[in-house]
Design a protein around this motif. Sequence first.
Motif, short mmCIF file in Angstrom:
data_model
loop_
_atom_site.label_atom_id
_atom_site.label_comp_id
_atom_site.label_asym_id
_atom_site.label_seq_id
_atom_site.Cartn_x
_atom_site.Cartn_y
_atom_site.Cartn_z
N LEU A 144 -10.18 12.46 -65.31
CA LEU A 144 -11.23 13.25 -65.95
C LEU A 144 -10.86 14.73 -65.95
CD1 LEU A 144 -14.55 11.61 -64.72
CD2 LEU A 144 -13.54 11.56 -66.98
N GLY A 145 -10.29 15.19 -64.84
CA GLY A 145 -9.86 16.59 -64.78
C GLY A 145 -8.82 16.89 -65.85
N PHE A 146 -7.87 15.98 -65.99
CA PHE A 146 -6.82 16.13 -67.01
C PHE A 146 -7.44 16.13 -68.40
CE2 PHE A 146 -3.10 14.08 -69.31
CZ PHE A 146 -2.33 15.22 -69.30
N THR A 147 -8.36 15.18 -68.64
CA THR A 147 -9.00 15.08 -69.95
C THR A 147 -9.78 16.35 -70.27
OG1 THR A 147 -9.27 12.76 -69.46
CG2 THR A 147 -10.43 13.60 -71.39
N LEU A 148 -10.58 16.81 -69.29
CA LEU A 148 -11.37 18.01 -69.53
C LEU A 148 -10.48 19.21 -69.85
CD1 LEU A 148 -14.24 17.95 -66.90
CD2 LEU A 148 -14.39 17.81 -69.38
N ALA A 149 -9.40 19.34 -69.09
CA ALA A 149 -8.49 20.47 -69.31
C ALA A 149 -7.89 20.39 -70.71
CB ALA A 149 -7.39 20.46 -68.26
N LEU A 150 -7.45 19.19 -71.11
CA LEU A 150 -6.83 19.04 -72.43
C LEU A 150 -7.84 19.34 -73.53
CD1 LEU A 150 -4.51 15.93 -72.29
CD2 LEU A 150 -3.94 18.32 -72.27
N VAL A 151 -9.08 18.85 -73.35
CA VAL A 151 -10.09 19.08 -74.39
C VAL A 151 -10.42 20.57 -74.47
CG1 VAL A 151 -12.47 18.64 -75.05
CG2 VAL A 151 -11.04 16.77 -74.27
N LEU A 152 -10.52 21.22 -73.32
CA LEU A 152 -10.82 22.66 -73.32
C LEU A 152 -9.71 23.44 -74.04
CD1 LEU A 152 -12.56 25.00 -72.29
CD2 LEU A 152 -11.15 25.06 -70.25
N LEU A 153 -8.46 23.17 -73.64
CA LEU A 153 -7.34 23.86 -74.28
C LEU A 153 -7.28 23.52 -75.76
CD1 LEU A 153 -4.49 23.46 -71.67
CD2 LEU A 153 -5.76 25.50 -72.22
N GLY A 154 -7.47 22.23 -76.08
CA GLY A 154 -7.40 21.79 -77.47
C GLY A 154 -8.49 22.44 -78.30
N PHE A 155 -9.68 22.56 -77.73
CA PHE A 155 -10.79 23.17 -78.45
C PHE A 155 -10.45 24.63 -78.80
CE2 PHE A 155 -14.65 25.72 -78.38
CZ PHE A 155 -15.38 25.08 -79.36
N ILE A 156 -9.96 25.38 -77.80
CA ILE A 156 -9.65 26.79 -78.04
C ILE A 156 -8.54 26.93 -79.08
CG2 ILE A 156 -8.78 28.90 -76.97
CD1 ILE A 156 -10.03 27.92 -74.35
N ARG A 157 -7.47 26.11 -78.90
CA ARG A 157 -6.32 26.24 -79.79
C ARG A 157 -6.68 25.82 -81.21
NH1 ARG A 157 -1.10 23.65 -77.19
NH2 ARG A 157 -0.21 24.47 -79.09
N GLU A 158 -7.49 24.75 -81.32
CA GLU A 158 -7.86 24.28 -82.65
C GLU A 158 -8.74 25.30 -83.36
OE1 GLU A 158 -9.91 20.59 -82.51
OE2 GLU A 158 -10.22 20.50 -84.67
N PHE A 159 -9.69 25.87 -82.60
CA PHE A 159 -10.61 26.84 -83.20
C PHE A 159 -9.86 28.07 -83.67
CE2 PHE A 159 -13.49 30.47 -82.73
CZ PHE A 159 -14.45 30.10 -83.65
N LEU A 160 -8.99 28.63 -82.81
CA LEU A 160 -8.28 29.85 -83.18
C LEU A 160 -7.15 29.59 -84.16
CD1 LEU A 160 -8.01 31.63 -79.73
CD2 LEU A 160 -9.48 32.25 -81.63
#
Lengths: 278, 366
Positions: A144-160
Amino acid sequence: MSKALTLDPKGKGRIVANGIFASNPVFRLVLGMCPTLAISTSAFNGLGMGIAATVVLVCSNLLVSLLRKVIPDRVRIPAYVLIIATFVTMVEMLLRKFVPALYDALGIYLPLIVVNCIILARAEAFASQNGVGDSVLDGLGMGLGFTLALVLLGFIREFLGAGTVFVGELGDASFGLVLGDMPDYAMSVFVLPAGGFLTLGLVMAAINAISAKAEKDRQSKCAAAAEETFAEQPTPATAGANDGAEAAAAISEGEGNADGADKGAEATKARDAEGGDE
Amino acid sequence: MSKYIVSASPHITSPATTRRIMLDVIIALLPALVAAMLLYGFYTLFMAVLSVGTAVFCEWLFNVITRRRQTVGDLSAIVTGLILALNLPPVVPFYVPMVGAAFAIIIVKMLFGGIGRNFANPAITARIFLMLAWAGVMTRFVAPIDLSDGANLFVYFKEALNIDLPAAITTATPFDAVKQALESGANPAEGLSALDMFLGRIGGSAGEVSTLAVLIGGIYLAVRRVIDVRIPVIYISAVAVFTAIFYADTGYVGEYVWTYLLGGGLVFGAVFMATDYSTSPKGGVAVLIYGVGLGLLTVIIRKFGSMNEGVSYAVLLMNIVTPLLDRIRPRPFGTPRVKLSDKWLAWKRNRARKKESAAEGGECVA
């Protein structure tokens, strides 16, 4: 960490929370950087990769823990790799059958879960030394920690980088939000590897800053609580001679402080556990 | 008594403060800024103001938030902002210089510890960041305006917000022609005028088109002894030499050499960016390697890369190598000269000893 402690005194939830916060595999242990940087180009890819890794992590932790007394010490690493590879192959086949779009997006990084440091590290450091239940919980928390981290990073990178929010497709359904003209103005550097390193570094710095501040606050609170207890301890004895009611009040206050001190001690213990983990 | 300062030797004072040096660099950048304004109008000046303003504001804000000593007064943020603005195409949307300046100051400079501790030149790293972020915007260039009508000075304000500039006002840079000539084997200097390229009447980044203006600034810096003159001289001559070597078989060696020297950001990069104190080496041999490496990388990227220009990438890469180059230490004054063969023997002896101890189960050689 301390929140988990107060929520769950038995410590089972603590194992899960440990994986998500205190020893988050990406932001704290800095493991599995290769899939992290390569896959977190969008939140949906991050979620897919995270879930795949979580499934493998839970299953391999379960099996490694079950077999921990059977596997000879000298060949334990090949044995772990074999177990992990079995589950990775299964996940790969399932994804290919049911979510081909995600299978294509993850590409080579899906089979590479076999050599993902997080999974191997948890098998070696946790599952091979702990019971089945705890190992499964640890796998779940880490995943879950790995998933949350990936989603957080992915969200920022996708948005920007692409100007969209959580775009993806599952089967025939496609979802996600394209923000008007944003894709025209998006900074494509953030979906490139350079942007991955930048985002990871900045998010990690922010998390370190926040947790350092929280730690400082907690320490000063503990110190204040301890000081208060120390200062007021003799009060009941002296007050008792003068006025019974006042003494009672002081005693109850002293108890309150003692509670605080206990909490402080608990927090210190938790910190020690963190240090040990790292 | 407090008027007398007691301190250990040496008792030398110098007027060369950071502030004075940065002021000199700003003065040296002014000719390029004026040239850019005359060539492309007031919008380029407006971009420079935005870039400098953002850079100064970011440095001030960072120091306030992290409660550090305020360093805005040393003017280095102004230099970074100005160099960045002159590195951009003359007409880009207003947010491009602002994001670039914020990136240069916060990420490249302040997060690594502020002035003197940045690992690479902030302006050039920001330019590369912007190239990766908005490749389309960063690679379209406008033609110089016609100065006979004063209203032309304001002409680009209208277009600035548009991401797709109308084809009528965009122009090719000299390197587009050179690259095409390289592929077709034609004469690269066909249709290019050396005088136009020297004065800057071509398409290109705002500050670097006018070689004349950049050279005036460079000479000022050299006279004031602000920059290490060896770096630009070695760099530019290395580009000339390597161009001659790499293009020897094309039959147009002379044409390639002069277009490469005048066409892109070479002179600007060599004078203002390769000479950054904290990211360029100091010793004699190290400076030589640094300059030659810059020239070699520039020519390789220009010839074999997918992009036309390679100065910024070359400077960034050699900036990263600088800490290694700085380990080449000059011989301390007064110590005897050691022959190279003696050094080699000493190294071999040392290695043999290490191997022996490794064989005995001691430390590992690898």
